[in-house]
Scaffold this active site. Structure first.
Site, PDB file in Angstrom:
ATOM      1  N   CYS A 382       0.874  -1.297  -0.193  1.00  0.00           N
ATOM      2  CA  CYS A 382      -0.038  -0.022   0.182  1.00  0.00           C
ATOM      3  C   CYS A 382       0.839   1.120   0.061  1.00  0.00           C
ATOM      4  CB  CYS A 382      -1.078   0.092   1.147  1.00  0.00           C
ATOM      5  SG  CYS A 382      -2.521   0.788   0.674  1.00  0.00           S
ATOM      6  N   HIS A 508      -3.586  -4.951   0.374  1.00  0.00           N
ATOM      7  CA  HIS A 508      -3.105  -5.639   1.714  1.00  0.00           C
ATOM      8  C   HIS A 508      -3.066  -7.128   1.552  1.00  0.00           C
ATOM      9  CE1 HIS A 508      -2.479  -1.793   4.037  1.00  0.00           C
ATOM     10  NE2 HIS A 508      -3.847  -1.416   3.232  1.00  0.00           N
ATOM     11  N   GLU A 510      -1.589  -9.053   3.493  1.00  0.00           N
ATOM     12  CA  GLU A 510      -1.466  -9.787   4.931  1.00  0.00           C
ATOM     13  C   GLU A 510      -2.985 -10.026   5.512  1.00  0.00           C
ATOM     14  OE1 GLU A 510      -1.009  -6.642   4.058  1.00  0.00           O
ATOM     15  OE2 GLU A 510      -1.514  -4.937   5.645  1.00  0.00           O
TER      16      GLU A 510
HETATM   17  N1  GLN Z   1      -1.910   6.830   2.759  1.00  0.00           N
HETATM   18  C1  GLN Z   1      -2.026   5.873   1.548  1.00  0.00           C
HETATM   19  C2  GLN Z   1      -3.414   6.007   0.812  1.00  0.00           C
HETATM   20  O1  GLN Z   1      -4.442   6.482   1.297  1.00  0.00           O
HETATM   21  C3  GLN Z   1      -1.817   4.497   1.768  1.00  0.00           C
HETATM   22  C4  GLN Z   1      -2.613   3.897   2.637  1.00  0.00           C
HETATM   23  C5  GLN Z   1      -2.247   2.526   3.308  1.00  0.00           C
HETATM   24  O2  GLN Z   1      -1.289   2.239   3.372  1.00  0.00           O
HETATM   25  N2  GLN Z   1      -3.348   1.729   3.778  1.00  0.00           N
HETATM   26  O3  GLN Z   1      -3.504   5.866  -0.481  1.00  0.00           O
END
Ligand code: GLN
Length: 537
Positions: A382, A508, A510
């Site tokens: 992310c 994600h 995970e």
């Molecule tokens: N801050 C980034 C976004 O909003 C990444 C978000 C995250 O890592 N969950 O796109």
């Protein structure tokens, strides 16, 4: 017919009720029963999505986009079932529903009260989940500790619900702690007795006591607990500290925990098939080597903030028979290049996980640059992927001013920018791009190799994305876009084919790793580390 199992906790918080509930779920699943879970959290936040990871640990995300308590992650990992919005209930969401109804005039001028309106809403959440999952067993964990003012409406709802469904259809498992006094060499039962007394004063009698303890509980103490807490002797279950949480189901099975539960719920027991789980635990306990993975993030003071990432690393390690040590690297300390190099000197691979905000970003970029220039296996998740793209843009593609508009609204080269659908979003809480989305994978890439699929589905939680205006330039400079959304608009996976493992994803991974089925991207990382290590030796 669904049978209901309520789990409460007493004496102290952080008892691991989630692990106990998840272990029971595992034992029931091993007997071929279906299991659904619900986590009731007494706080007023509508969901944990807006809570700081520093305070509350990770925000877990379900396929249908609920932002939930991290315990739901344990439940999914142990029970190997995907849960939903219905699995996570907070006081805030209950009150919100009731207040919205009141504003709509649904109560026809009546006085709206905790009993019956709030309690009815809580009970209706139990029924909604039952109707959706139609499980043989529904496990409902109540967050907090018995005696807390804020959990009272939940406790009252359980009391009503239990008497409505009748004896043999619902039980209450109460989890407590037996403190050990080294001076007298004794495990003390009094705090547990007291917490059962408090529970009783609310009209709830537990059927089973699960006692967390650092030592074996002598039979005399078990008998005492049974006598004073009015549970049968076999229903006093010991839950000792274990090296790995994945050992807990086996330890509880040895004490016939599930058998006692089934007896109380008047369901004939079945043979449990725990062979694969036993093999997993054997592998956990007999690794053939150790590897060290760095996690470079901002919330490194509280490991719960990245709990699913940590578990996913372990799962991949189990599959390769290696013990995985985690080195927490505070990304802010990596601002200085020499310090960054020093901090990464003893890790075999590095992960830059998800996160929000500008703090620590330049340090993360240094970590990623070091990984890229030194062929150190790297997985970006992310925010970690967004940083990998910024780093590549700045240092390889020659886009010096590359940045994310999250960190600099006026970035001259916004390689990461707010998603179109997010531009008009106001307010926080449930407003990001959340939950499962499909992703198409390009053949001949590392991602394709590990997934062995053309189409995958992964869970998301973000507002920003790779800006499509720069994709061609980045591609020309050598960055491979190996996963894209089905419409080709959103970049989901990027990689560098010439390195052993340099892969980053917008989603994600995970949240979908399981102890017996590690996630392909974590497996790819750990495989690359193991390969590099064996080539060195
Ligand atoms: N801050 C980034 C976004 O909003 C990444 C978000 C995250 O890592 N969950 O796109």
């Amino acid at each position: 017919m669904t049978k209901y199992i309520f789990i409460t906790g007493g004496v102290v918080s952080s008892l691991g009720k989630g692990i106990i509930g998840a272990s029971l779920g595992k034992l029931l699943r091993a007997r071929g029963f279906s299991v659904a879970i619900q986590k009731f959290d007494p706080y007023i936040n509508v969901d944990p999505g807006t809570m700081s990871p520093f305070q509350h640990g990770e925000v877990f995300v379900t396929d249908d986009g609920a932002e939930t308590d991290l315990d739901l992650g344990h439940y999914e990992r142990f029970i190997d079932t995907n849960f939903s919005q219905l699995s996570s209930v907070t006081s805030g969401s209950v009150y919100q529903t009731v207040i919205n109804k009141e504003r709509r005039g649904d109560y026809l001028g009546g006085t709206v009260q905790v009993i019956p309106h709030i309690t009815n809403e809580i009970k209706s959440r139990i029924i909604k989940a039952q109707k959706s999952f139609k499980p043989d067993f529904q496990i409902i964990e109540i967050g907090g500790t018995i005696g807390d003012i804020e959990s009272l409406p939940f406790i009252e709802s359980i009391r009503q619900f239990k008497s409505e469904v009748g004896i043999g259809n619902a039980i209450n498992i109460h989890c407590t702690l037996l403190p050990y006094l080294p001076t007298s060499g004794e495990l003390k039962t009094k705090p547990s007795q007291h917490s059962v007394t408090v529970l009783r004063s609310y009209g709830l009698q537990p059927e089973i006591l699960v006692c967390r303890t650092s030592k074996a509980i002598p039979k005399t103490e078990k008998d005492k607990l049974a006598l004073f807490c009015s549970v049968s002797k076999e229903a006093v279950v010991e839950c000792r500290d274990m090296k790995s949480i994945y050992e807990v189901p086996l330890a509880l099975e040895e004490q016939k925990f599930a058998e006692v539960v089934l007896k109380l719920l008047q369901v004939p027991d079945r043979k449990a098939d725990l062979t694969k789980w036993q093999e997993l635990v054997d592998r956990i306990n007999h690794p053939t080597g150790t590897i060290k993975i760095g996690i470079a993030g901002k919330y490194t003071k509280l490991s719960d903030a990245y709990i699913s990432v940590v578990e996913s690393i372990k799962h991949a390690g189990y599959a390769d028979n290696v013990k995985t040590e985690i080195k927490w690297i505070n990304s802010e300390e990596c601002l200085d290049n020499a310090k960054c190099k020093e901090l990464l000197a003893d890790v075999d691979g590095v992960i830059v996980p998800g996160g929000f905000g500008v703090r620590g970003i330049e340090g993360k970029l240094n970590v990623i640059r070091h990984a890229r220039e030194n062929n150190l296996p790297f997985l970006g998740i992310c925010l970690g992927m967004q940083c990998a793209v910024i780093e590549y843009a700045r240092n390889v593609a020659g886009l010096k001013g590359a940045n994310s508009t999250e960190f600099d609204e006026n970035a001259s080269i916004p390689v990461i920018d707010l998603m179109l659908e997010q531009k008009n979003v106001k307010g926080y809480g449930g407003t990001m791009r959340l939950g499962a989305y499909d992703c198409h994978i390009k053949k001949g890439t590392k991602a394709h190799e590990v997934y062995d699929a053309n189409k995958i589905s992964e869970r998301h939680r973000h507002r920003y994305e790779v800006n499509t205006d720069y994709i061609e330039q980045l591609k020309k400079a050598g960055l491979v876009f190996s996963g894209m959304s089905p419409d080709g608009m959103l970049s989901e996976i990027v990689e560098l084919p010439d390195l052993d493992w340099f892969v980053a994803c917008q989603f994600h991974p995970e949240f979908k790793s399981r102890p017996e089925r590690p996630h392909p991207l974590f497996k790819g990382l750990i495989d690359a580390v193991v390969k590099q290590k064996s080539a060195q030796s």
